[in-house]
Design a protein around this motif. Sequence first.
Motif, short mmCIF file in Angstrom:
data_model
loop_
_atom_site.label_atom_id
_atom_site.label_comp_id
_atom_site.label_asym_id
_atom_site.label_seq_id
_atom_site.Cartn_x
_atom_site.Cartn_y
_atom_site.Cartn_z
N ALA A 1 55.79 47.77 42.36
CA ALA A 1 54.39 47.33 42.36
C ALA A 1 53.84 47.48 40.95
CB ALA A 1 53.57 48.17 43.32
N THR A 2 52.89 46.64 40.60
CA THR A 2 52.11 46.87 39.38
C THR A 2 50.76 47.45 39.83
OG1 THR A 2 51.48 44.58 39.52
CG2 THR A 2 53.24 45.11 37.99
N GLY A 3 49.79 47.49 38.93
CA GLY A 3 48.49 48.09 39.30
C GLY A 3 48.47 49.55 38.91
N LEU A 4 47.27 50.12 38.93
CA LEU A 4 47.09 51.50 38.46
C LEU A 4 47.75 52.53 39.36
CD1 LEU A 4 43.39 51.58 37.18
CD2 LEU A 4 45.52 51.30 35.89
N THR A 5 47.77 52.25 40.67
CA THR A 5 48.25 53.24 41.62
C THR A 5 49.71 53.63 41.38
OG1 THR A 5 46.78 52.21 43.22
CG2 THR A 5 48.41 53.72 44.10
N ALA A 6 50.51 52.65 40.98
CA ALA A 6 51.95 52.93 40.83
C ALA A 6 52.27 53.70 39.55
CB ALA A 6 52.72 51.61 40.87
N ALA B 1 59.89 42.95 41.01
CA ALA B 1 58.43 43.10 41.10
C ALA B 1 57.93 42.37 42.34
CB ALA B 1 57.78 42.53 39.86
N LEU B 2 56.75 42.79 42.79
CA LEU B 2 56.17 42.17 43.99
C LEU B 2 55.58 40.81 43.71
CD1 LEU B 2 54.04 45.04 45.56
CD2 LEU B 2 55.84 43.75 46.71
N ASP B 3 54.99 40.66 42.52
CA ASP B 3 54.16 39.48 42.33
C ASP B 3 53.91 39.19 40.85
OD1 ASP B 3 52.62 41.78 42.04
OD2 ASP B 3 51.43 41.42 43.83
N GLU B 4 53.29 38.07 40.59
CA GLU B 4 52.96 37.66 39.22
C GLU B 4 51.80 36.67 39.29
OE1 GLU B 4 52.44 37.90 36.20
OE2 GLU B 4 54.39 37.70 35.21
N LEU C 1 54.48 50.41 46.97
CA LEU C 1 53.37 49.51 47.28
C LEU C 1 52.04 50.18 47.00
CD1 LEU C 1 54.57 48.30 50.79
CD2 LEU C 1 54.29 46.79 48.80
N GLY C 2 51.13 49.47 46.35
CA GLY C 2 49.72 49.86 46.36
C GLY C 2 49.07 49.05 47.47
N ILE C 3 47.79 49.25 47.66
CA ILE C 3 47.07 48.43 48.64
C ILE C 3 45.73 48.04 48.01
CG2 ILE C 3 46.03 50.43 49.85
CD1 ILE C 3 46.52 48.79 52.50
N GLY C 4 45.35 46.80 48.21
CA GLY C 4 44.08 46.34 47.64
C GLY C 4 42.91 46.75 48.52
N GLY D 1 42.80 45.04 51.59
CA GLY D 1 43.90 45.34 52.51
C GLY D 1 45.18 44.62 52.11
N HIS D 2 45.16 43.95 50.95
CA HIS D 2 46.37 43.19 50.60
C HIS D 2 47.54 44.09 50.24
CE1 HIS D 2 44.90 42.78 46.13
NE2 HIS D 2 45.71 43.80 46.22
N LEU D 3 48.73 43.59 50.56
CA LEU D 3 50.00 44.17 50.12
C LEU D 3 50.62 43.11 49.23
CD1 LEU D 3 51.78 45.64 53.29
CD2 LEU D 3 50.40 46.86 51.61
N GLY D 4 51.17 43.50 48.08
CA GLY D 4 51.51 42.46 47.12
C GLY D 4 50.21 41.71 46.89
N PHE D 5 50.28 40.40 46.79
CA PHE D 5 49.03 39.63 46.72
C PHE D 5 48.83 38.84 48.01
CE2 PHE D 5 48.61 39.55 41.81
CZ PHE D 5 47.59 40.50 41.84
N ALA E 1 39.86 42.36 36.98
CA ALA E 1 39.25 41.93 35.72
C ALA E 1 39.41 43.01 34.64
CB ALA E 1 37.77 41.62 35.93
N ARG E 2 39.59 44.29 35.08
CA ARG E 2 39.74 45.39 34.10
C ARG E 2 40.97 45.20 33.22
NH1 ARG E 2 42.27 49.43 38.60
NH2 ARG E 2 42.72 47.66 39.94
N PHE E 3 41.94 44.36 33.65
CA PHE E 3 43.15 44.16 32.85
C PHE E 3 43.04 42.94 31.94
CE2 PHE E 3 44.60 46.05 36.97
CZ PHE E 3 44.91 47.31 36.48
N SER F 1 37.70 54.45 47.41
CA SER F 1 37.60 52.99 47.55
C SER F 1 38.77 52.41 48.36
CB SER F 1 37.52 52.32 46.18
OG SER F 1 38.77 52.45 45.52
N LYS F 2 39.82 53.20 48.56
CA LYS F 2 40.97 52.71 49.34
C LYS F 2 40.97 53.25 50.78
CE LYS F 2 42.78 50.45 45.87
NZ LYS F 2 44.05 50.68 45.22
N ALA F 3 39.98 54.08 51.12
CA ALA F 3 40.01 54.76 52.43
C ALA F 3 39.97 53.77 53.60
CB ALA F 3 38.86 55.76 52.52
C1 F6R Z 1 50.51 44.88 42.45
C2 F6R Z 1 50.10 44.47 43.78
C3 F6R Z 1 48.83 44.86 44.40
C4 F6R Z 1 48.32 46.24 43.98
C5 F6R Z 1 46.95 46.47 44.61
C6 F6R Z 1 46.37 47.80 44.20
O1 F6R Z 1 51.80 44.41 42.15
O2 F6R Z 1 50.83 43.75 44.38
O3 F6R Z 1 48.96 44.80 45.80
O4 F6R Z 1 49.22 47.21 44.41
O5 F6R Z 1 46.07 45.46 44.20
O6 F6R Z 1 46.08 47.76 42.83
P1 F6R Z 1 45.64 49.09 42.06
O7 F6R Z 1 46.80 49.98 42.18
O8 F6R Z 1 45.41 48.67 40.64
O9 F6R Z 1 44.45 49.60 42.75
#
Ligand code: F6R
Length: 272
Positions: A47-52, A77-80, A143-146, A149-153, A178-180, A213-215
């Motif tokens: 996964a990308t994102g801050l959580t990983a 990777a999960l996504d691009e 995996l992170g979670i949006g 509730g998304h997994l990957g995108f 947008a922070r990236f 924010s993920k609860a």
């Molecule tokens: C990243 C991905 C996303 C993130 C999710 C959480 O490859 O697929 O599902 O895991 O958006 O993002 P963060 O960790 O930045 O809160």
Amino acid sequence: MIGAVPVTVVPLAEVVVVENESAAGELVARSIVALIAAKPDAVLGLATGLTALPIYRALARTLADNLVDVSRVRGFALDEYVGLPAGHPGSYRSVITREVVEPLGLTPTNVHVPDGDLAGIQTAALNYEQALLESGGVDVQILGIGRTGHLGFNEPGSSFGSITRIKTLTEKTRADNARFFDSPGDVPLHCITQGIRTILRARHLVVLAFGESKADAIAAAIEGPITASQPGSAIQFHPHVTVVVDEAAASKLANLAYYKHAWLHKPPWQGL
Ligand code: F6R
């Protein structure tokens, strides 16, 4: 073994509440190092994102401390994002190179990211799905979670039968990401992502979430109804899921006391 599932596996999501992100990193890194020791060409789902990030930082340290040979380790990777110029620092290819391949010392050609280049976009998704199948499958999927509730995108409404394909990001996810980027308008509208079915093929899912924010997303994924409106809830179909959360992300779980009790009394012979 029961089918492909080792008997040591508990057939429900195991929820581990950790003190902080670095404790999560240490816990998951230890388990991945054990996997690589047993299977030097293990396939890691990235996964990308801050959580990983805490996982990759702890993993880099643990691998170096133990002089683990990672030359044969593979990664997907999960996504691009779709349509970013090559080398854009916000592209997941760049993130995976910067945060995973280089610090862990992986062989760059062993690590795959979906190709978001517009030139080949018609075939990129199926090619990626094929490469995943040919690899023999992901051993451990981080995996992170949006907040959606998304997994990957896979945004709400994504089919549980979906495979790698092009998706449109929600405005909530674009705002979160947008922070990236230099400005919110620069976040691409489209992405290429492993589908829910693709993700569920991994042999072990490790879902991480930190912060209040993920609860809601975590509670919906683990205890809510199984519905495409909460893509995270698809993990309830998987026989081997480890959810690693801090107290804030765990705060809306109805069965929290039980998860803590189960973790405290986990048989020592049972790995993650
Ligand atoms: C990243 C991905 C996303 C993130 C999710 C959480 O490859 O697929 O599902 O895991 O958006 O993002 P963060 O960790 O930045 O809160």
